[in-house]
Design a protein around this motif. Structure first.
Motif, PDB file in Angstrom:
ATOM      1  N   GLU A  82      36.385  29.544  33.310  1.00  0.00           N
ATOM      2  CA  GLU A  82      35.406  28.554  34.289  1.00  0.00           C
ATOM      3  C   GLU A  82      35.709  28.894  35.431  1.00  0.00           C
ATOM      4  O   GLU A  82      34.840  28.900  36.061  1.00  0.00           O
ATOM      5  CB  GLU A  82      35.670  27.533  34.232  1.00  0.00           C
ATOM      6  N   GLY A  83      36.749  28.781  36.500  1.00  0.00           N
ATOM      7  CA  GLY A  83      36.895  28.636  38.129  1.00  0.00           C
ATOM      8  C   GLY A  83      38.403  28.263  38.533  1.00  0.00           C
ATOM      9  O   GLY A  83      39.199  28.366  37.755  1.00  0.00           O
ATOM     10  N   VAL A  84      38.679  28.288  39.709  1.00  0.00           N
ATOM     11  CA  VAL A  84      40.187  28.047  40.351  1.00  0.00           C
ATOM     12  C   VAL A  84      39.540  27.107  40.663  1.00  0.00           C
ATOM     13  O   VAL A  84      38.810  27.273  42.045  1.00  0.00           O
ATOM     14  CB  VAL A  84      40.699  29.301  40.771  1.00  0.00           C
ATOM     15  N   LEU A  85      40.343  25.626  41.391  1.00  0.00           N
ATOM     16  CA  LEU A  85      40.558  24.672  42.225  1.00  0.00           C
ATOM     17  C   LEU A  85      41.139  25.251  43.159  1.00  0.00           C
ATOM     18  O   LEU A  85      42.605  24.638  42.925  1.00  0.00           O
ATOM     19  CB  LEU A  85      40.166  23.285  41.348  1.00  0.00           C
ATOM     20  N   ARG A  86      41.054  25.295  44.702  1.00  0.00           N
ATOM     21  CA  ARG A  86      41.806  25.805  45.433  1.00  0.00           C
ATOM     22  C   ARG A  86      42.212  24.965  46.200  1.00  0.00           C
ATOM     23  O   ARG A  86      41.445  23.615  46.025  1.00  0.00           O
ATOM     24  CB  ARG A  86      41.164  26.500  46.737  1.00  0.00           C
ATOM     25  N   GLU A  87      43.872  25.124  46.310  1.00  0.00           N
ATOM     26  CA  GLU A  87      44.237  23.767  46.751  1.00  0.00           C
ATOM     27  C   GLU A  87      44.596  22.724  46.344  1.00  0.00           C
ATOM     28  O   GLU A  87      44.566  21.722  47.162  1.00  0.00           O
ATOM     29  CB  GLU A  87      44.513  23.990  48.523  1.00  0.00           C
ATOM     30  N   ALA A  88      43.914  22.205  45.434  1.00  0.00           N
ATOM     31  CA  ALA A  88      43.566  20.863  44.704  1.00  0.00           C
ATOM     32  C   ALA A  88      44.729  19.964  44.037  1.00  0.00           C
ATOM     33  O   ALA A  88      44.963  18.416  43.494  1.00  0.00           O
ATOM     34  CB  ALA A  88      42.864  21.417  43.598  1.00  0.00           C
ATOM     35  N   ALA A  89      45.781  20.364  43.515  1.00  0.00           N
ATOM     36  CA  ALA A  89      47.184  19.570  43.591  1.00  0.00           C
ATOM     37  C   ALA A  89      48.445  19.560  44.340  1.00  0.00           C
ATOM     38  O   ALA A  89      48.755  20.625  43.639  1.00  0.00           O
ATOM     39  CB  ALA A  89      47.448  20.037  41.847  1.00  0.00           C
ATOM     40  N   PRO A  90      48.974  18.759  44.778  1.00  0.00           N
ATOM     41  CA  PRO A  90      49.776  18.700  45.519  1.00  0.00           C
ATOM     42  C   PRO A  90      50.868  18.556  44.801  1.00  0.00           C
ATOM     43  O   PRO A  90      50.636  17.474  44.093  1.00  0.00           O
ATOM     44  CB  PRO A  90      50.110  17.464  46.526  1.00  0.00           C
ATOM     45  N   ILE A 146      44.770  25.471  40.851  1.00  0.00           N
ATOM     46  CA  ILE A 146      44.397  25.077  39.529  1.00  0.00           C
ATOM     47  C   ILE A 146      43.516  25.407  38.859  1.00  0.00           C
ATOM     48  O   ILE A 146      42.180  25.632  39.297  1.00  0.00           O
ATOM     49  CB  ILE A 146      43.990  23.588  39.177  1.00  0.00           C
ATOM     50  N   GLU A 147      43.747  26.658  37.541  1.00  0.00           N
ATOM     51  CA  GLU A 147      43.584  26.704  37.125  1.00  0.00           C
ATOM     52  C   GLU A 147      41.952  26.366  36.295  1.00  0.00           C
ATOM     53  O   GLU A 147      42.830  25.545  35.623  1.00  0.00           O
ATOM     54  CB  GLU A 147      42.925  27.831  36.599  1.00  0.00           C
ATOM     55  N   VAL A 148      40.640  26.579  35.741  1.00  0.00           N
ATOM     56  CA  VAL A 148      39.946  25.431  35.147  1.00  0.00           C
ATOM     57  C   VAL A 148      39.868  26.161  33.706  1.00  0.00           C
ATOM     58  O   VAL A 148      38.982  27.449  33.885  1.00  0.00           O
ATOM     59  CB  VAL A 148      39.377  24.760  35.789  1.00  0.00           C
ATOM     60  N   TRP A 149      39.673  25.923  32.397  1.00  0.00           N
ATOM     61  CA  TRP A 149      39.759  26.697  31.431  1.00  0.00           C
ATOM     62  C   TRP A 149      39.149  25.398  30.345  1.00  0.00           C
ATOM     63  O   TRP A 149      39.666  24.650  30.766  1.00  0.00           O
ATOM     64  CB  TRP A 149      40.856  27.292  30.674  1.00  0.00           C
ATOM     65  N   ALA A 150      38.469  25.935  29.520  1.00  0.00           N
ATOM     66  CA  ALA A 150      37.833  24.752  28.349  1.00  0.00           C
ATOM     67  C   ALA A 150      37.579  26.026  27.187  1.00  0.00           C
ATOM     68  O   ALA A 150      37.516  26.945  27.820  1.00  0.00           O
ATOM     69  CB  ALA A 150      36.597  24.143  29.568  1.00  0.00           C
ATOM     70  N   VAL A 151      37.369  24.935  26.396  1.00  0.00           N
ATOM     71  CA  VAL A 151      36.532  25.216  24.427  1.00  0.00           C
ATOM     72  C   VAL A 151      35.900  24.592  24.961  1.00  0.00           C
ATOM     73  O   VAL A 151      35.412  23.155  24.681  1.00  0.00           O
ATOM     74  CB  VAL A 151      37.424  26.104  23.795  1.00  0.00           C
ATOM     75  N   LEU A 152      34.113  24.677  24.130  1.00  0.00           N
ATOM     76  CA  LEU A 152      33.527  23.785  23.484  1.00  0.00           C
ATOM     77  C   LEU A 152      33.998  23.728  22.047  1.00  0.00           C
ATOM     78  O   LEU A 152      33.820  24.604  21.556  1.00  0.00           O
ATOM     79  CB  LEU A 152      32.730  24.725  23.953  1.00  0.00           C
TER      80      LEU A 152
END
Length: 189
Positions: A152-160, A168-174
């Protein structure tokens, strides 16, 4: 006791606080491999830290807010799966995984994740299961893809982590996308 066969020699089992010494030894043995992606890789390598982590998940499970399960090959703990985030009211949860290097390439994480996702949808009635991983963790994103998840997208520099900020890549299944495979932890389990 919860136990689910994954392969002829591997199974998924409850990872409870009384297993803290075994969990700590597992994390310590695989620490170099695990530290690259997991924030708890250092603290859980000690029995006290392992016990705190496992107790946190036991408390969450008691509240109906997720769970942690280990993957054993024979009598050896080699990895696990957990619901890191669980929001029953919103119908959303996040699945996390880890695996020792000697168990990589056997499909254990894909099988264990399938069981957990199936349980979340069929037993607990969740609507969405997320998977998050650092962009450089190609093995993790490959599992998300094999599970039929959508990136679904990438959260830029989200996780130290260890002084470095990771995308951080965000993947999901419904639930509506999840195949009716007949696999999974049965309601009576």
């Amino acid at each position: 006791m919860l136990s689910r066969s994954l392969t002829d020699d591997a199974e998924l089992r409850a990872l409870e606080p009384w297993r803290a010494p075994e969990f700590a030894a597992h994390v310590a043995a695989a620490q170099e491999h695990l530290l690259r992606w997991l924030p708890w890789g250092a603290s859980a390598a000690e029995v006290d830290g392992a016990e705190k982590l496992l107790q946190r998940y036991a408390d969450a499970q008691a509240r109906g807010e997720g769970r942690i399960l280990g993957i054993w090959v024979g009598d050896k703990l080699v990895g696990g799966v957990l619901f890191r985030v669980w929001d029953q009211a919103m119908g959303n949860c996040e699945l996390g995984v880890w695996l020792a290097p000697e168990a990589v390439g056997r499909g254990l994480i894909t099988r264990a994740s399938t069981e957990m996702i199936d349980w979340a949808f069929r037993v607990r009635g969740m609507h969405r299961v997320e998977w998050r991983c650092a962009t450089g963790n190609t093995r993790s994103s490959a599992v998300a893809r094999r599970l039929g998840m959508t990136k679904e997208g990438v959260l830029r520099e989200a996780a130290p982590l260890h002084g470095v900020r990771h995308d951080i890549e965000v993947w999901a299944v419904l639930a509506s996308e999840w195949p009716r495979s007949g696999l999974g932890i049965r309601p009576e389990a």
